[in-house]
Design a protein around this motif. Structure first.
Motif, PDB file in Angstrom:
ATOM      1  N   GLY A 196     -10.996   0.183   4.601  1.00  0.00           N
ATOM      2  CA  GLY A 196     -10.035  -0.890   4.833  1.00  0.00           C
ATOM      3  C   GLY A 196     -10.647  -2.264   4.690  1.00  0.00           C
ATOM      4  O   GLY A 196      -9.970  -3.216   4.246  1.00  0.00           O
ATOM      5  N   ARG A 197     -11.916  -2.401   5.045  1.00  0.00           N
ATOM      6  CA  ARG A 197     -12.586  -3.697   4.878  1.00  0.00           C
ATOM      7  C   ARG A 197     -12.664  -4.088   3.413  1.00  0.00           C
ATOM      8  O   ARG A 197     -12.703  -5.274   3.078  1.00  0.00           O
ATOM      9  N   ARG A 198     -12.730  -3.087   2.528  1.00  0.00           N
ATOM     10  CA  ARG A 198     -12.844  -3.374   1.090  1.00  0.00           C
ATOM     11  C   ARG A 198     -11.508  -3.755   0.457  1.00  0.00           C
ATOM     12  O   ARG A 198     -11.463  -4.119  -0.714  1.00  0.00           O
ATOM     13  N   CYS A 199     -10.419  -3.645   1.208  1.00  0.00           N
ATOM     14  CA  CYS A 199      -9.108  -4.057   0.664  1.00  0.00           C
ATOM     15  C   CYS A 199      -8.312  -4.800   1.729  1.00  0.00           C
ATOM     16  O   CYS A 199      -7.088  -4.702   1.780  1.00  0.00           O
ATOM     17  N   LYS A 256      -3.566  -0.693   7.283  1.00  0.00           N
ATOM     18  CA  LYS A 256      -2.338  -0.767   6.498  1.00  0.00           C
ATOM     19  C   LYS A 256      -1.224   0.029   7.192  1.00  0.00           C
ATOM     20  O   LYS A 256      -0.658   0.965   6.623  1.00  0.00           O
ATOM     21  N   PRO A 257      -0.859  -0.336   8.428  1.00  0.00           N
ATOM     22  CA  PRO A 257       0.116   0.477   9.170  1.00  0.00           C
ATOM     23  C   PRO A 257       1.510   0.472   8.562  1.00  0.00           C
ATOM     24  O   PRO A 257       2.304   1.363   8.841  1.00  0.00           O
ATOM     25  N   ASP A 258       1.818  -0.520   7.743  1.00  0.00           N
ATOM     26  CA  ASP A 258       3.153  -0.614   7.153  1.00  0.00           C
ATOM     27  C   ASP A 258       3.245   0.038   5.781  1.00  0.00           C
ATOM     28  O   ASP A 258       4.249  -0.147   5.075  1.00  0.00           O
ATOM     29  N   ALA A 259       2.239   0.777   5.374  1.00  0.00           N
ATOM     30  CA  ALA A 259       2.238   1.408   4.052  1.00  0.00           C
ATOM     31  C   ALA A 259       3.383   2.406   3.921  1.00  0.00           C
ATOM     32  O   ALA A 259       3.772   3.074   4.887  1.00  0.00           O
ATOM     33  N   ALA A 260       3.921   2.509   2.716  1.00  0.00           N
ATOM     34  CA  ALA A 260       4.964   3.496   2.428  1.00  0.00           C
ATOM     35  C   ALA A 260       4.307   4.855   2.206  1.00  0.00           C
ATOM     36  O   ALA A 260       3.304   4.958   1.496  1.00  0.00           O
ATOM     37  N   VAL A 261       4.859   5.894   2.823  1.00  0.00           N
ATOM     38  CA  VAL A 261       4.326   7.253   2.667  1.00  0.00           C
ATOM     39  C   VAL A 261       5.277   8.045   1.770  1.00  0.00           C
ATOM     40  O   VAL A 261       6.458   8.209   2.095  1.00  0.00           O
ATOM     41  N   GLU A 262       4.773   8.490   0.628  1.00  0.00           N
ATOM     42  CA  GLU A 262       5.553   9.287  -0.315  1.00  0.00           C
ATOM     43  C   GLU A 262       5.008  10.707  -0.326  1.00  0.00           C
ATOM     44  O   GLU A 262       3.801  10.921  -0.158  1.00  0.00           O
ATOM     45  N   SER A 293      -2.532  12.764  11.149  1.00  0.00           N
ATOM     46  CA  SER A 293      -1.289  12.243  10.577  1.00  0.00           C
ATOM     47  C   SER A 293      -1.612  11.034   9.718  1.00  0.00           C
ATOM     48  O   SER A 293      -2.609  10.335   9.941  1.00  0.00           O
ATOM     49  N   TRP A 294      -0.755  10.768   8.749  1.00  0.00           N
ATOM     50  CA  TRP A 294      -0.969   9.600   7.892  1.00  0.00           C
ATOM     51  C   TRP A 294      -0.725   8.308   8.649  1.00  0.00           C
ATOM     52  O   TRP A 294      -1.347   7.283   8.346  1.00  0.00           O
ATOM     53  N   ALA A 295       0.168   8.327   9.625  1.00  0.00           N
ATOM     54  CA  ALA A 295       0.396   7.113  10.419  1.00  0.00           C
ATOM     55  C   ALA A 295      -0.892   6.687  11.121  1.00  0.00           C
ATOM     56  O   ALA A 295      -1.248   5.499  11.139  1.00  0.00           O
ATOM     57  N   GLU A 296      -1.598   7.661  11.675  1.00  0.00           N
ATOM     58  CA  GLU A 296      -2.861   7.370  12.349  1.00  0.00           C
ATOM     59  C   GLU A 296      -3.903   6.865  11.356  1.00  0.00           C
ATOM     60  O   GLU A 296      -4.603   5.877  11.600  1.00  0.00           O
ATOM     61  N   THR A 316       0.847  -1.189   0.000  1.00  0.00           N
ATOM     62  CA  THR A 316       0.000   0.000   0.000  1.00  0.00           C
ATOM     63  C   THR A 316       0.884   1.241   0.000  1.00  0.00           C
ATOM     64  O   THR A 316       1.898   1.292   0.691  1.00  0.00           O
ATOM     65  N   VAL A 317       0.488   2.239  -0.791  1.00  0.00           N
ATOM     66  CA  VAL A 317       1.246   3.484  -0.907  1.00  0.00           C
ATOM     67  C   VAL A 317       0.352   4.642  -0.506  1.00  0.00           C
ATOM     68  O   VAL A 317      -0.805   4.730  -0.939  1.00  0.00           O
ATOM     69  N   CYS A 318       0.859   5.521   0.333  1.00  0.00           N
ATOM     70  CA  CYS A 318       0.159   6.742   0.721  1.00  0.00           C
ATOM     71  C   CYS A 318       0.907   7.935   0.128  1.00  0.00           C
ATOM     72  O   CYS A 318       2.118   8.068   0.332  1.00  0.00           O
TER      73      CYS A 318
END
Length: 713
Positions: free
Chosen positions: A505-508, A540-546, A530-533, A227-229
């Motif tokens: 999140g339930r949909r993915c 998806k807490p491990d998503a990469a934030v760009e 925040s995006w972490a929250e 997942t990418v944010c």
């Protein structure tokens, strides 16, 4: 590099590489011979002819003798029709927009070395091949197309020349060359690239496939598994990046995503209408679009929450309150179950039933799944007794026991069915029921905030709010698992509540997501901090934030003016650095008398209509009726958000609450102070104003009779 001829529609702006046009340009020898522009036009004509032939080949397919039955025939026919539609040649959409010429490579002895790819590649929106199957245009998503976006002077990636093409009405009229390995050629801004970015916007959003930048391309081509944010300020292209990532993933993982599905989620239907043509233009026709409200539309929404109630209902703590309420329906058995089969009676004592129930609760599976498992578990216990008595029952006997009247009665008493809407209604109507399950989670004040003032008689008569619908969706998932898709794109994500993130999140849950947003544009009381929250609530807490910080759409003067608000509403967030300098793009005008404001706005719109492109008049929602009347009185027809602009109707009256995500060539902004004042708090008001200020691509005119908000300096 010699300049062959000026290009009238791209001459404004920074100096760029040499450009050749078809109007009055003499034939100048280029890297491919005597008349390069003519050669390129001929290749375009041949490519269009080849695309037509590809489409005709599909249209001529006869499936009579290859399908075993009408079901297969129907499926195959649908696939063929979809393929025919995907191969349509859009007359005003360039078939290819770039070309790569690779450097010749040598091996020992100085002889040319064989290459894995052609020496010259044309990069376009879709693949086109000739009658022999040789490629004439390469899909921009193919791995061999990547150097068109990534190659640079520092890393040419074996590319000697990168050529960009300019089009007028679908006809190739100009080209621009960049020699990546020529040390004598200075690095310059592309005029054609600049012109494409600044091209007037009439109609829905366009794709940016010809203008994708290296940092954008890196996000677009990131893998399906993660997942990418994307945090991006106004004009950084985050929405387009998200849509192009979907197109890329469908190209790279088509079979997998065809099974699991893809979904684009936008903030409102006006926004979805604005972006709906991007993916079809790239040949992708099967991606569904929705809003969060549509996803959770289990009930008719006819009510509206106050800000305080909406914040509590949207809080992630409500998930635990709902989980407790659902599980409270389970009652420990007090009586045994006696199953009669023929002349035999089989008894399962209450303590064994309790063990089964506690085991199912401990597994924490869906309420409905556990309810379906309970009769089978009871039946299995009976079968064990039968075997101990010397019988040899099979699976059919177990199914029969599970359907036994006594077992069904026990299941109904122990694990009754739960109706999600009725449960949420009881929770929001019954203070004691809410208190029992919100104990230690919500304060008494918070509980009182979300209770109905006058409890409805039934779930059907209740005036449900949007936040209530999300709660019902949560309970629906607690009862029965929500189907997961392969990939979900969530745009304008900063405005979602924690409970809405959970709904998405339930949909993915078994797939991945692309999350797009700008924390500075959060305009709801529950906007994420925040995006972490946010990613944690999404699952998806491990998503990469760009982060995209280079702006390509909004002029530098406009974004700098709007960025004055950032320290007051989003401290610490980096301002967008626009690559486009456009002197005169910002005008801030004071109107002496409030009574003259409407007339001044109409005059500004009339002046803006003298330019080419779309015009957006953005105002506080409360000002829209008065401005609509003023425009009508002045004989200026106007559209509402979601209605498509055309060459004959280019002015849209936009309530500030619906402006997010939309773009216009020119924007007239009415009374900034009123936009701020219409929101429940100063931070939200300033963010709403920030959104409104950053919708312009070419020019912004701000009109005000009241003093400007002091945060604008």
């Amino acid at each position: 590099m010699p300049a062959h001829a000026p290009v009238p529609d791209v001459s404004a702006g920074p100096a760029g590489p040499a450009v050749t046009t078809g109007s009055g340009a003499s034939a100048v020898a280029g890297p491919d011979g005597g008349d390069p522009l003519g050669r390129e036009q001929a290749h375009l004509a041949a490519s269009r002819s080849a695309l037509r032939a590809m489409r005709e080949d599909v249209q001529s397919l006869d499936i009579k003798d290859v399908t075993a039955n009408w079901v297969n025939a129907t499926v195959l026919r649908a696939q063929i029709e979809q393929r025919i539609e995907a191969l349509a040649d859009l007359a005003h959409t360039p078939l290819f927009f770039g070309r790569l010429d690779y450097l010749p490579t040598t091996q020992e002895g100085g002889h040319p070395a064989p290459k894995a790819h052609e020496a010259t590649l044309y990069i376009g929106r879709r693949h086109v091949h000739d009658a022999q199957g040789d490629p004439m245009v390469i899909d921009w998503r193919a791995p061999v197309s990547q150097p068109f976006y990534r190659a640079s002077r520092k890393d040419p990636q074996d590319v000697g020349l990168r050529r960009r093409f300019g089009y007028t009405g679908g006809e190739l009229t100009a080209y621009e060359d960049e020699h990546l390995t020529d040390p004598s050629e200075a690095e310059q801004t592309s005029k054609l690239l600049q012109a494409e970015i600044e091209r007037p916007r009439v109609g829905p959003m366009r794709d940016i496939v010809a203008t994708i930048q290296p940092e954008q391309d890196e996000i677009v081509r990131s893998g399906l598994s993660g997942t990418v944010c994307v945090q991006g300020g106004p004009g950084t292209g985050k929405t387009a990046v998200g849509l192009h990532r979907v197109a890329y993933l469908l190209y790279a993982h088509r079979e997998r995503l065809a099974r699991t599905g893809t979904l684009v989620i936008g903030p409102n239907r006006s926004f979805l209408h604005y972006i709906e043509q991007v993916l079809p233009a790239l040949g992708e026709l099967e991606v569904k679009q929705s809003t969060v409200d549509d996803l959770v539309a289990h009930v008719d929404v006819r009510g509206e929450d106050g800000a305080a109630a909406a914040v509590v209902k949207g809080d992630a703590r409500m998930a635990e309150v709902l989980r407790r309420a659902v599980r409270s329906h389970v009652t420990m058995p007090a009586e045994p179950v006696v199953v009669v089969r023929g002349s035999r009676r089989w008894r399962v004592p209450a303590y064994e039933l309790e063990e089964i129930v506690r085991e199912l609760l401990d597994r924490d599976i869906r309420y409905g799944a556990a309810r379906e498992a309970l009769p089978q578990r009871i039946a299995h216990t009976v079968l064990v007794r039968m075997e101990q008595a010397g019988e040899a029952p099979d699976d059919r006997v177990q199914d029969s026991v599970a359907r036994n009247t006594a077992v069904k009665a026990a299941v109904k008493a122990i694990w009754p069915p739960v109706d999600p809407a009725k449960l949420v209604l009881r929770l929001l109507s019954d203070a004691e029921f809410l208190a029992a399950h919100a104990d230690g989670i919500l304060t008494s004040e918070e509980q009182n905030t979300i209770l109905f003032g006058k409890p409805p008689r039934s779930a059907k008569s209740a005036k449900w709010s949007l936040a209530d619908a999300v709660l019902i969706d949560e309970v629906t998932d607690l009862v029965q698992r929500t189907q997961s898709l392969g990939h979900v794109v969530l745009d304008e994500a900063q405005d979602l509540s924690p409970m809405q993130y959970r709904a998405v999140g339930r949909r993915c849950s078994t797939g991945s997501a692309t999350v797009l947003g700008d924390l500075a544009q959060g305009t709801t009381p529950w906007a994420t901090g925040s995006w972490a929250e946010a990613l944690s609530h999404l699952g998806k807490p491990d998503a990469a934030v760009e982060e995209l910080t280079a702006g390509f759409r909004v002029p530098r003067e406009v974004i700098a003016y709007a960025s004055r608000l950032l320290p007051h509403m989003s401290p610490g967030l980096a301002a967008v650095s626009s690559v486009r300098e456009s002197p005169g793009s910002l005008s801030v005008r004071a109107v002496r008398e409030a009574a003259d404001l409407d007339a001044a706005v109409v005059a500004a719109c009339t002046q803006a209509l003298e330019n080419e492109g779309s015009i957006g008049l953005i105002a506080a929602d409360s000002r829209v009726p008065a401005l609509a009347a003023a425009l009508t009185g002045a004989g200026l027809p106007h559209l509402s958000p979601g209605e498509e602009t055309t060459a004959g109707s280019r002015l849209t009256l936009v309530p500030a609450s619906l402006a997010k995500g939309l773009e216009y060539d020119y924007v007239v902004l009415d009374e900034p102070a009123t936009i701020v004042a219409c929101e429940p708090d100063l931070r939200t008001g300033l963010r709403r104003l920030y959104v409104a200020l950053t919708r312009a691509v070419s020019g912004l005119t701000v009109l005000h009779a009241k003093p400007l908000p002091p945060q604008l300096g």
